[in-house]
Write a protein that holds these residues in place. Structure first.
Motif, mmCIF file in Angstrom:
data_model
loop_
_atom_site.group_PDB
_atom_site.id
_atom_site.type_symbol
_atom_site.label_atom_id
_atom_site.label_comp_id
_atom_site.label_asym_id
_atom_site.label_seq_id
_atom_site.Cartn_x
_atom_site.Cartn_y
_atom_site.Cartn_z
ATOM 1 N N VAL A 23 -3.683 6.343 5.474
ATOM 2 C CA VAL A 23 -3.551 5.253 4.495
ATOM 3 C C VAL A 23 -4.830 4.400 4.494
ATOM 4 O O VAL A 23 -5.377 4.070 3.442
ATOM 5 C CB VAL A 23 -2.297 4.391 4.807
ATOM 6 C CG1 VAL A 23 -2.268 3.149 3.937
ATOM 7 C CG2 VAL A 23 -1.040 5.218 4.600
ATOM 8 N N ASP A 24 -5.329 4.082 5.694
ATOM 9 C CA ASP A 24 -6.576 3.306 5.791
ATOM 10 C C ASP A 24 -7.718 4.040 5.101
ATOM 11 O O ASP A 24 -8.557 3.430 4.435
ATOM 12 C CB ASP A 24 -6.956 3.094 7.266
ATOM 13 C CG ASP A 24 -6.144 1.981 7.917
ATOM 14 O OD1 ASP A 24 -5.437 1.260 7.192
ATOM 15 O OD2 ASP A 24 -6.215 1.839 9.146
ATOM 16 N N LYS A 26 -7.628 6.164 2.629
ATOM 17 C CA LYS A 26 -7.537 6.088 1.163
ATOM 18 C C LYS A 26 -7.907 4.685 0.663
ATOM 19 O O LYS A 26 -8.603 4.533 -0.340
ATOM 20 C CB LYS A 26 -6.125 6.470 0.701
ATOM 21 C CG LYS A 26 -5.902 7.975 0.747
ATOM 22 C CD LYS A 26 -4.870 8.453 -0.235
ATOM 23 C CE LYS A 26 -5.368 8.528 -1.634
ATOM 24 N NZ LYS A 26 -4.691 9.471 -2.504
ATOM 25 N N LEU A 27 -7.424 3.667 1.370
ATOM 26 C CA LEU A 27 -7.751 2.293 0.954
ATOM 27 C C LEU A 27 -9.252 2.051 1.044
ATOM 28 O O LEU A 27 -9.846 1.414 0.167
ATOM 29 C CB LEU A 27 -7.016 1.293 1.850
ATOM 30 C CG LEU A 27 -5.530 1.073 1.540
ATOM 31 C CD1 LEU A 27 -4.871 0.236 2.628
ATOM 32 C CD2 LEU A 27 -5.344 0.392 0.187
ATOM 33 N N PHE A 30 -11.023 3.823 -1.735
ATOM 34 C CA PHE A 30 -10.766 3.106 -2.992
ATOM 35 C C PHE A 30 -11.686 1.886 -3.078
ATOM 36 O O PHE A 30 -12.287 1.604 -4.120
ATOM 37 C CB PHE A 30 -9.298 2.698 -3.068
ATOM 38 C CG PHE A 30 -8.935 2.037 -4.357
ATOM 39 C CD1 PHE A 30 -8.700 2.791 -5.499
ATOM 40 C CD2 PHE A 30 -8.853 0.652 -4.441
ATOM 41 C CE1 PHE A 30 -8.376 2.177 -6.705
ATOM 42 C CE2 PHE A 30 -8.526 0.030 -5.643
ATOM 43 C CZ PHE A 30 -8.282 0.795 -6.776
#
Lengths: 390, 327
Positions: A23-24, A26-27, A30
């Motif tokens: 998740v980190d 991808k963030l 982004f």
């Protein structure tokens, strides 16, 4: 008071789960401007801390839409990511799979468990990337099992990163690498990685070397595979053949107690050999390399060498086994090969390296190679090659 | 500090322990203790010798978990974390050692100042098939002078009396603290959980408890900061939000991070739409994603009752205010 426990020597979030790392990743991608759909994740294993290779290889990952993170605790937790994203697992020094094995049966079992995990990862849709650092690990204890492990991984890998164009041919002696899976991106130099602000004169003065001393450096982990033992035992003959008094610096972390006893015994009778048997920190590396006329990698075998790349970074010529020369393509006269099965060729190569050291063009061409192969540039090439094939 | 100064300080500390009733083990007791069959601390307050003391004894019948109770004293002016270490080995009836890597087999003990000594309960899980236990206690540093009182014989755990939260928070009793953590979940109270976890982390700093504490603190932050109301514009399109867009939520990821990702993905596919939430086990996180993305939403009645089901530390009450603002 007992100091508080530190789980991981690296300055990263060791407690972060695999899911959270995805998740980190991808963030972070982004935030870098990468489209969520295009964000690639690459978990790598095993993470190493003192060798900066992985940090160097991944230094341009974000620019190329990749986020790389280490698998810290359990390889088994690496499966389908909790968020939709193309995910790969990048394997490096896979002989770590044998850690703790007491017998070849243990080694075979651990190897099979590892390959089962790789199969599960593939079944979950993960891409398998493998960097072939060596034909076999330097200190291979379970040779048959390691060959089997490498053959199995080669079979399953989607992409195989090689740093020496002769890798497929050389590995063919032990296991088959499918050439269509391979992509060649050379070993990066250490440009900008180690402290580099001390001049050669200061470095030689610090080490008690006179300006006239012809100084050779053997650098890196001190184990049987590094050839220091044989090199010291051949030193007298080499000096005689070259008609020169040599100073030899041997620096690195001991990795084998019995081997070190041999080194101590040999070095004891040679006042021209200085032993620095410890991990050399990033600020001290420059002292050793700047003080040196030539760097010697008297290995029996090797596909790539971080030491040779470090030598080039500091503008120092380097002697390496013949099979390593193609890995340093474009470096010019600063890399000198020898035939490990003909020890006299090592003496000739050392003589040529000392001659090269006296030619001011050598340092220029080596540092030019190092700049061209700086980690960021090599990292960019690596991810471009990976993205095209993904 | 020179060796001579160290020796002088050590002697002064030993004398202080002796003045407070701690006695060095006699040669005879020490010799008996070396057989590992005699508990040398039974005679009363003792100064822990330089070499480790071990005792082999039978485990209480059918015990799954055992308790050892010891109190430690230091002559220093402040308590010492890890003044001594207690470790155990388990054996089968016939003396074969039973190793279970997943079970913790050693504990660091606090040594209290002489005027504030408290008993410390230490717990160990008993592996299957174990009948014998070897308990070893040793000073953590050779220069430390530690007084000890208690027994190396394990006891079964009898009481399930929780006691008050404040008592637990002042104790070093892991079992008691874990019980309060579970009670915090039953009572749907994250504040209690955080206080208990803070104490456990202070005492032992385990990765699992630090992670849980971080996750719970993150949940508090999400429910405190999430916009409670979304302006409902006239929208012509409806986005049917049947399942999370970036993947199913995993409780091993801090909710705020997952929501940051999901809300971005939601905003990119449902711009200026009214979101229709339906049919998912993740209705709660999807609702929060709508709020993060500032998108108006509608929710089926049946979903209201399972909003909290996506995380063991999220409760129905967390959604009360949100549902009140968004009927």
């Amino acid at each position: 008071m007992t100091p508080r426990r530190v789980s991981d020597p690296a300055i990263t979030d060791a407690k972060r789960s695999f899911d959270e790392a995805c998740v980190d990743a991808k963030l972070s991608l982004f935030a870098k401007g990468v489209d969520l759909e295009d964000a690639h994740l690459l978990a790598y294993y095993p993470p190493v801390h003192r060798n900066p290779f992985q940090h160097m290889l991944y230094s341009a990952a974000f620019e190329q839409g990749f986020a790389c993170f280490p698998v810290r605790a359990d390889l088994a937790e690496v499966g389908a990511p909790p968020v939709k994203a193309p995910l790969g697992v990048h394997y490096h020094w896979v002989h770590r799979v044998f850690t703790g094995a007491q017998t070849s049966r243990d080694a075979a079992r651990q190897s099979q468990a590892f390959i089962d995990l790789v199969d599960e990862q593939k079944a979950a849709g993960l891409k398998i990337v493998w960097t072939v650092h060596n034909l076999l690990s330097h200190s291979a204890k379970y040779v048959d099992e390691e060959i089997e492990l490498r053959a199995n991984l080669a079979d399953r890998a989607d992409f195989v990163h090689i740093m020496n164009p002769a890798t497929v041919e050389l590995c063919g002696r032990y296991y088959e690498l499918n050439a269509s899976k391979t992509f060649m991106v050379p070993h990066p130099s250490y440009f900008g990685v180690y402290g580099d602000y001390i001049g050669a004169e200061q470095a030689r003065f610090d080490l008690g070397l006179t300006p006239e001393d012809k100084t050779l450096l053997l650098f890196g982990a001190l184990g049987p595979h590094k050839g220091a033992r044989q090199f010291i035992s051949e030193l007298d003959a080499m000096e005689k053949a070259l008609n020169v008094r040599l100073r030899v610096l041997i620096a690195g972390q001991p990795s084998d107690a019995d081997y070190m006893e041999d080194i101590y015994a040999l070095a004891a009778s040679k006042p021209n050999v200085s032993l620095y048997e410890r991990h050399i920190d990033d600020q001290t590396v420059q002292t050793l390399f700047r003080a040196t006329d030539a760097v010697i990698c008297p290995y029996e075998i090797g596909l790539n060498s971080g030491v040779a790349a470090t030598a080039a970074t500091f503008g120092r010529p380097c002697v390496v086994p013949d099979i390593l020369v193609p890995a340093m393509a474009g470096i010019g006269a600063g890399i000198i090969g020898f035939n490990p099965s003909d020890r006299s060729s090592l003496t000739v190569a050392v003589g040529r390296a000392l001659e090269a050291a006296e030619n001011p063009d050598t340092e220029k061409s080596l540092t030019h190679w190092a700049e061209m192969h700086r980690p960021r540039a090599i990292s960019r090439s690596f991810f471009e090659a990976l993205r095209v094939r993904w | 500090m020179s060796a001579e100064q160290k020796a002088r300080t050590g002697k002064r500390n030993t004398n202080r322990l002796i003045r407070n009733g701690y006695r060095a083990l006699s040669r005879l007791t020490l010799a008996l203790a070396r057989t590992r069959l005699v508990d040398p601390f039974l005679s009363g307050k003792t100064i822990l010798p330089r070499r480790a003391i071990s005792l082999v004894s039978m485990l209480p019948p059918a015990a799954e978990k055992i308790r050892l109770q010891l109190s430690l004293a230091t002559a220093r002016v402040k308590f010492e974390r890890g003044g001594a270490t207690l470790s155990v080995k388990f054996f089968s009836l016939f003396g074969r050692q039973i190793n279970e890597a997943s079970l913790k087999q050693s504990h660091d003990l606090f040594a209290d100042t002489i005027d504030a000594v408290t008993a410390q309960n230490v717990y160990f899980n008993v592996p299957n098939g174990a009948r014998w236990i070897s308990v070893k206690v040793e000073r953590s540093g050779s220069s430390r002078r530690i007084g000890i009182h208690g027994s190396l014989r394990p006891k079964a755990i009898e009481s399930d009396n929780l006691g008050s939260l404040e008592e637990a928070l002042a104790s070093r009793d892991r079992l008691l603290l874990e019980a309060h953590l579970a009670a915090g979940n039953t009572a749907k109270n994250r504040t209690v959980a955080r206080r208990v976890l803070e104490r456990l982390i202070y005492l032992e700093k385990t990765d699992a408890e630090e992670t849980l504490h971080r996750m719970i603190a993150d949940l508090d932050s999400v429910f405190m900061r999430v916009p409670k109301r979304v302006a409902s514009d006239e929208t012509q399109t409806v986005f049917d939000y049947t399942h999370p867009l970036v993947g199913e939520y995993s409780a091993s990821v801090p909710l705020s991070k997952w929501l940051a990702l999901e809300s971005r993905a939601l905003r990119s596919v449902a711009t200026q739409a009214s979101v229709h939430l339906s049919g998912s086990d993740y209705a709660g996180v999807q609702l929060l994603a709508c709020l993060y993305a500032q998108l108006p939403f509608t929710l089926k009645d049946c979903e209201r009752h399972r909003l909290a089901s996506f995380h063991p530390w999220v409760f129905d009450s967390d959604f009360n205010e949100i549902l009140a603002f968004n009927p």
